[in-house]
Design a protein around this motif. Sequence first.
Motif, mmCIF file in Angstrom:
data_model
loop_
_atom_site.group_PDB
_atom_site.id
_atom_site.type_symbol
_atom_site.label_atom_id
_atom_site.label_comp_id
_atom_site.label_asym_id
_atom_site.label_seq_id
_atom_site.Cartn_x
_atom_site.Cartn_y
_atom_site.Cartn_z
ATOM 1 N N GLU A 193 0.833 -1.203 0.000
ATOM 2 C CA GLU A 193 0.000 0.000 0.000
ATOM 3 C C GLU A 193 0.867 1.252 0.000
ATOM 4 N N GLN A 194 1.902 1.237 0.823
ATOM 5 C CA GLN A 194 2.790 2.393 0.906
ATOM 6 C C GLN A 194 3.528 2.619 -0.417
ATOM 7 N N LEU A 195 4.090 1.558 -0.987
ATOM 8 C CA LEU A 195 4.869 1.700 -2.205
ATOM 9 C C LEU A 195 3.994 2.066 -3.401
ATOM 10 N N ARG A 196 2.756 1.594 -3.396
ATOM 11 C CA ARG A 196 1.847 1.963 -4.492
ATOM 12 C C ARG A 196 1.665 3.482 -4.528
ATOM 13 N N GLY A 197 1.461 4.075 -3.361
ATOM 14 C CA GLY A 197 1.326 5.527 -3.301
ATOM 15 C C GLY A 197 2.607 6.233 -3.695
ATOM 16 N N GLU A 198 3.760 5.681 -3.251
ATOM 17 C CA GLU A 198 5.036 6.304 -3.581
ATOM 18 C C GLU A 198 5.300 6.257 -5.090
ATOM 19 N N ARG A 199 4.875 5.195 -5.733
ATOM 20 C CA ARG A 199 5.079 5.094 -7.180
ATOM 21 C C ARG A 199 4.249 6.139 -7.925
ATOM 22 N N VAL A 200 3.041 6.386 -7.449
ATOM 23 C CA VAL A 200 2.216 7.424 -8.072
ATOM 24 C C VAL A 200 2.895 8.781 -7.933
ATOM 25 N N GLY A 201 3.400 9.069 -6.726
ATOM 26 C CA GLY A 201 4.097 10.336 -6.519
ATOM 27 C C GLY A 201 5.327 10.454 -7.392
ATOM 28 N N ALA A 202 6.102 9.358 -7.496
ATOM 29 C CA ALA A 202 7.306 9.368 -8.334
ATOM 30 C C ALA A 202 6.956 9.599 -9.793
ATOM 31 N N LEU A 203 5.862 8.975 -10.235
ATOM 32 C CA LEU A 203 5.427 9.124 -11.622
ATOM 33 C C LEU A 203 5.142 10.585 -11.963
ATOM 34 N N PHE A 204 4.307 11.217 -11.164
ATOM 35 C CA PHE A 204 3.941 12.603 -11.457
ATOM 36 C C PHE A 204 5.133 13.541 -11.316
ATOM 37 N N GLN A 205 6.005 13.264 -10.361
ATOM 38 C CA GLN A 205 7.185 14.110 -10.162
ATOM 39 C C GLN A 205 8.120 14.022 -11.364
ATOM 40 N N THR A 206 8.430 12.815 -11.811
ATOM 41 C CA THR A 206 9.378 12.652 -12.907
ATOM 42 C C THR A 206 8.826 13.149 -14.232
ATOM 43 N N GLN A 207 7.505 13.231 -14.354
ATOM 44 C CA GLN A 207 6.902 13.715 -15.594
ATOM 45 C C GLN A 207 6.575 15.207 -15.532
ATOM 46 N N GLY A 208 7.014 15.860 -14.443
ATOM 47 C CA GLY A 208 6.835 17.307 -14.355
ATOM 48 C C GLY A 208 5.453 17.765 -13.948
ATOM 49 N N HIS A 209 4.689 16.878 -13.280
ATOM 50 C CA HIS A 209 3.332 17.236 -12.868
ATOM 51 C C HIS A 209 3.201 17.293 -11.345
ATOM 52 N N SER A 210 4.302 17.651 -10.671
ATOM 53 C CA SER A 210 4.262 17.705 -9.210
ATOM 54 C C SER A 210 3.274 18.747 -8.713
ATOM 55 N N THR A 211 3.030 19.790 -9.506
ATOM 56 C CA THR A 211 2.073 20.830 -9.097
ATOM 57 C C THR A 211 0.681 20.248 -8.906
ATOM 58 N N VAL A 212 0.326 19.292 -9.737
ATOM 59 C CA VAL A 212 -0.987 18.652 -9.617
ATOM 60 C C VAL A 212 -1.132 18.019 -8.245
ATOM 61 N N ILE A 213 -0.079 17.295 -7.810
ATOM 62 C CA ILE A 213 -0.115 16.640 -6.504
ATOM 63 C C ILE A 213 -0.161 17.667 -5.380
ATOM 64 N N LYS A 214 0.697 18.669 -5.474
ATOM 65 C CA LYS A 214 0.777 19.659 -4.386
ATOM 66 C C LYS A 214 -0.549 20.381 -4.191
ATOM 67 N N TYR A 248 -6.822 9.568 2.296
ATOM 68 C CA TYR A 248 -6.888 8.525 1.270
ATOM 69 C C TYR A 248 -7.726 9.036 0.100
ATOM 70 N N TYR A 249 -7.320 8.694 -1.111
ATOM 71 C CA TYR A 249 -8.128 9.057 -2.285
ATOM 72 C C TYR A 249 -7.837 8.085 -3.420
ATOM 73 N N TYR A 250 -8.683 8.124 -4.442
ATOM 74 C CA TYR A 250 -8.492 7.293 -5.630
ATOM 75 C C TYR A 250 -7.559 8.016 -6.600
ATOM 76 N N VAL A 251 -6.712 7.249 -7.272
ATOM 77 C CA VAL A 251 -5.788 7.836 -8.247
ATOM 78 C C VAL A 251 -6.552 8.619 -9.313
ATOM 79 N N SER A 252 -7.734 8.155 -9.673
ATOM 80 C CA SER A 252 -8.519 8.836 -10.707
ATOM 81 C C SER A 252 -8.868 10.262 -10.309
ATOM 82 N N ASP A 253 -8.802 10.578 -9.009
ATOM 83 C CA ASP A 253 -9.094 11.941 -8.570
ATOM 84 C C ASP A 253 -8.052 12.940 -9.069
#
Length: 328
Positions: A193-214, A248-253
Amino acid sequence: MPDVFDRIEWKVREIFGEELVCVHVGDVQECDIKRHPTYSKFREAAISSGVRSAATSRQWESMIAMGRLCDLDGGDTWRLVILDCIIPCFRSLSVRVSRDFQVEREEVRSAMVAAALEVWVSTATGVSPRQVRDRMVKAAFDAAFRVGNATSSEWPMDDVDMLNQTEIFALDPTLKMSSIIDLGGIRDTDVLEQLRGERVGALFQTQGHSTVIKEFHAALRSGTRSGSVGQARISRLSRSWISDPNLYYYVSDLYPSFIGLREAASVMGIAESAAHRLIRAGQFPFPAARSGRGYKISVKALMHFKDIPDAIVHADDVDNGALHAGGE
């Protein structure tokens, strides 16, 4: 190395060369129509009309008829012509499936051609000629994904991987999975569960979409937006005791609720024109919302259609993944 697509194209070029092509009676000399194109011009027109509206194209109706007549004579020339004029819309999908599912391109392309030919045989009777081309295309697309799914099922795959396989990242259709952690072999549910969330964060960060997460996480933590996962579901999560369970939230959000029909059709593996025809015929597999002169497609409905689980992640885990990928 040449694959089945190339071999079909070369074979048809060998048959016709730069001679004139007659799709009416098969022989330029016997045809009442005196103006005929070379094969290259004929193919260009066939590809264009097939993408736009094969179901209403006289050229495609004639091509199907010539293919059937050729079959009766024991030949395969016009069947090869039909494949040669369909294959251009197979190429990009075969490349994407080969790349994303890590399967040999030749295997994908061979399966697509075999599926198209199976439809050709099965529609010899009882099916309008105007429907044959689109059925062949759909069967080929389905076959490509079956090859990919059969191969990818040989090793564990988590929800985020499946999202990447179908390129459903509405924020950027070219977004690809970039993982810093290999989840294969991990069986501890807390760690997964923890790593799944970390992978989503890594994905958006490496693709330049960290603003979306923040921005999304700031809204969650300030209370201006609540987590989309219900309390009953949260209580069953293995780490619901950590931090704030409301995070907690869904990735689709993280994606827009709706995307355009063109993007949705690409994910489904069909042409946008085919999607329009399905909508008009009332055969589109899920609701399409009218928006002005076009349509908007629900991302969640599309995910459900493609059997893509909507991963649940925690904001803290996603933040950690983004920080790690950013070198912080």
